[in-house]
Design a protein around this motif. Structure first.
Motif, mmCIF file in Angstrom:
data_model
loop_
_atom_site.group_PDB
_atom_site.id
_atom_site.type_symbol
_atom_site.label_atom_id
_atom_site.label_comp_id
_atom_site.label_asym_id
_atom_site.label_seq_id
_atom_site.Cartn_x
_atom_site.Cartn_y
_atom_site.Cartn_z
ATOM 1 N N ALA A 198 0.824 -1.205 0.000
ATOM 2 C CA ALA A 198 0.000 0.000 0.000
ATOM 3 C C ALA A 198 0.861 1.260 0.000
ATOM 4 C CB ALA A 198 -0.943 -0.006 1.205
ATOM 5 N N ALA A 199 1.917 1.264 0.789
ATOM 6 C CA ALA A 199 2.786 2.439 0.863
ATOM 7 C C ALA A 199 3.523 2.664 -0.458
ATOM 8 C CB ALA A 199 3.788 2.279 2.009
ATOM 9 N N LEU A 200 3.955 1.594 -1.089
ATOM 10 C CA LEU A 200 4.654 1.731 -2.369
ATOM 11 C C LEU A 200 3.716 2.206 -3.465
ATOM 12 C CD1 LEU A 200 6.912 -1.433 -2.126
ATOM 13 C CD2 LEU A 200 7.734 0.926 -2.349
ATOM 14 N N LEU A 201 2.496 1.706 -3.462
ATOM 15 C CA LEU A 201 1.525 2.171 -4.450
ATOM 16 C C LEU A 201 1.254 3.668 -4.282
ATOM 17 C CD1 LEU A 201 -1.022 -0.792 -4.419
ATOM 18 C CD2 LEU A 201 0.512 -0.177 -6.288
ATOM 19 N N ALA A 202 1.182 4.125 -3.026
ATOM 20 C CA ALA A 202 0.929 5.544 -2.766
ATOM 21 C C ALA A 202 2.140 6.413 -3.073
ATOM 22 C CB ALA A 202 0.510 5.734 -1.309
ATOM 23 N N SER A 203 3.338 5.815 -3.090
ATOM 24 C CA SER A 203 4.560 6.610 -3.283
ATOM 25 C C SER A 203 4.663 7.213 -4.678
ATOM 26 C CB SER A 203 5.797 5.743 -3.022
ATOM 27 O OG SER A 203 5.960 4.760 -4.038
ATOM 28 N N GLN A 204 3.865 6.713 -5.628
ATOM 29 C CA GLN A 204 3.916 7.279 -6.975
ATOM 30 C C GLN A 204 3.552 8.762 -6.992
ATOM 31 O OE1 GLN A 204 2.230 4.574 -10.169
ATOM 32 N NE2 GLN A 204 1.389 3.592 -8.351
ATOM 33 N N ASP A 205 2.722 9.177 -6.027
ATOM 34 C CA ASP A 205 2.277 10.570 -6.000
ATOM 35 C C ASP A 205 3.427 11.540 -5.741
ATOM 36 O OD1 ASP A 205 -0.285 9.642 -6.401
ATOM 37 O OD2 ASP A 205 -0.798 9.642 -4.275
ATOM 38 N N ALA A 206 4.529 11.026 -5.138
ATOM 39 C CA ALA A 206 5.662 11.893 -4.810
ATOM 40 C C ALA A 206 6.731 11.902 -5.893
ATOM 41 C CB ALA A 206 6.285 11.443 -3.483
ATOM 42 N N LEU A 207 6.481 11.198 -6.988
ATOM 43 C CA LEU A 207 7.513 11.094 -8.014
ATOM 44 C C LEU A 207 7.683 12.412 -8.775
ATOM 45 C CD1 LEU A 207 6.855 7.597 -9.606
ATOM 46 C CD2 LEU A 207 8.713 8.256 -8.081
#
Length: 303
Positions: free
Chosen positions: A285-294
């Motif tokens: 879940a955290a990795l999926l959400a991390s795309q927003d910070a790319l």
């Protein structure tokens, strides 16, 4: 009854290819591995291994037993995940594997979120080449891994792993700003020197296949695996290169990025059956959400 530990050794022999490699993965001696496999063969009552020259290979019965072993090990992972879910809270050690560009771009935001939301998790990150990730997951050195392939060089699914798609990236042709490109930029680089990954890496394979699809073999001048270094060499006029979106996240003066119809695909992988483990689910879940910070690569408009 067949011994699960011995079945695991047989499965690893099918993937790693040699008894020496299996021994190294499990911190055993080769003779100990051979003895365990011989005991498994006696339990099975049929030949599982055969000698081909100096190598040991699996018989058809051995290959079929490995297929069943993948299902057995996945069932054990599911059982372990069910027990972990019955405990209160999300805790324990999670070993995460990632390739270099993911460590720089995807992981930081995910690690911050996990530390904030699940402080009882002990997170350990290892930087590995994607080709090493499946073996590290299977033998327990990793619990979660970021793996990738390219649409032009797909990697066959691993029967011992499950995965969740994470990110599709555009692949760019990185050229010096003075380098002129037209409608077919790769073909325009036919006579150029190239900067490519080390032979045997997926990046090197992709560069070769992209060029061959345009009717030529690249003239590789430099073998470099770090994309920051690759872009620095391109800026210095040392050649052209293929760079995926994450590798181009930090703009380099003197480099122009030309988007291609080639895609790098990143996924979150874990042992088959382990997706229900609370710690694994939290990492996914955290990795999926991390795309927003790319960050987005700096791609100037084509002239």
């Amino acid at each position: 009854m067949l011994d699960v530990r011995r079945l695991r050794l047989l499965r690893d022999l099918a993937h790693l290819g040699t008894i020496a490699a299996v021994a190294q993965a499990h911190a055993y001696t080769p003779s100990a591995v051979s003895q365990q496999l011989a005991a498994l063969q006696r339990e099975a009552g049929v030949p599982l291994l055969e000698h081909t020259g100096r190598r040991v290979t699996l018989t058809p019965a051995g290959t079929e037993l490995v297929r069943h072993t993948e299902t057995i090990l996945a069932t054990l992972e599911t059982a372990s995940a069910t027990l972990s879910a019955a405990r209160a809270g999300v805790s324990g050690t999670v070993r995460i594997g990632a390739f270099p560009t993911a460590v720089r771009t995807l992981l930081p935001a995910a690690l911050v979120a996990l530390a904030r939301d699940h402080p009882a998790l002990d997170l350990m990150v290892s930087e590995l080449d994607p080709v090493e990730m499946p073996d590290a997951l299977r033998d327990g050195r990793l619990d979660v891994a970021l793996v990738h392939d390219y649409d032009i060089a797909p990697v066959a699914p691993d029967p011992g792993l499950d995965s969740v798609p994470l990110l599709d990236e555009t692949v760019f042709l990185a050229v010096p700003t003075s380098f002129e490109t037209g409608p077919t930029p790769v073909a325009d680089a036919r006579e150029a020197a190239w900067v490519a990954g080390t032979p045997g890496t997926l990046c090197h394979t992709v560069a070769t296949r992209v060029c061959e699809a345009h009717g030529f073999t690249p003239r590789v001048r430099h073998h470099v695996d770090d994309f920051t270094a690759v872009l620095a060499l391109v800026a210095a006029g040392q050649g052209v290169a293929l760079v995926p979106e994450l590798g181009a996240a930090q703009p380099c003066a003197g480099v122009r990025l030309v988007p291609l119809e080639v895609c790098r695909r990143t996924a979150i992988a874990y042992r088959r059956g382990g997706g229900g483990h609370p710690a694994i689910a939290a990492c996914v879940a955290a990795l999926l959400a991390s795309q927003d910070a790319l960050p987005s690569p700096d791609v100037p408009p084509e002239r």
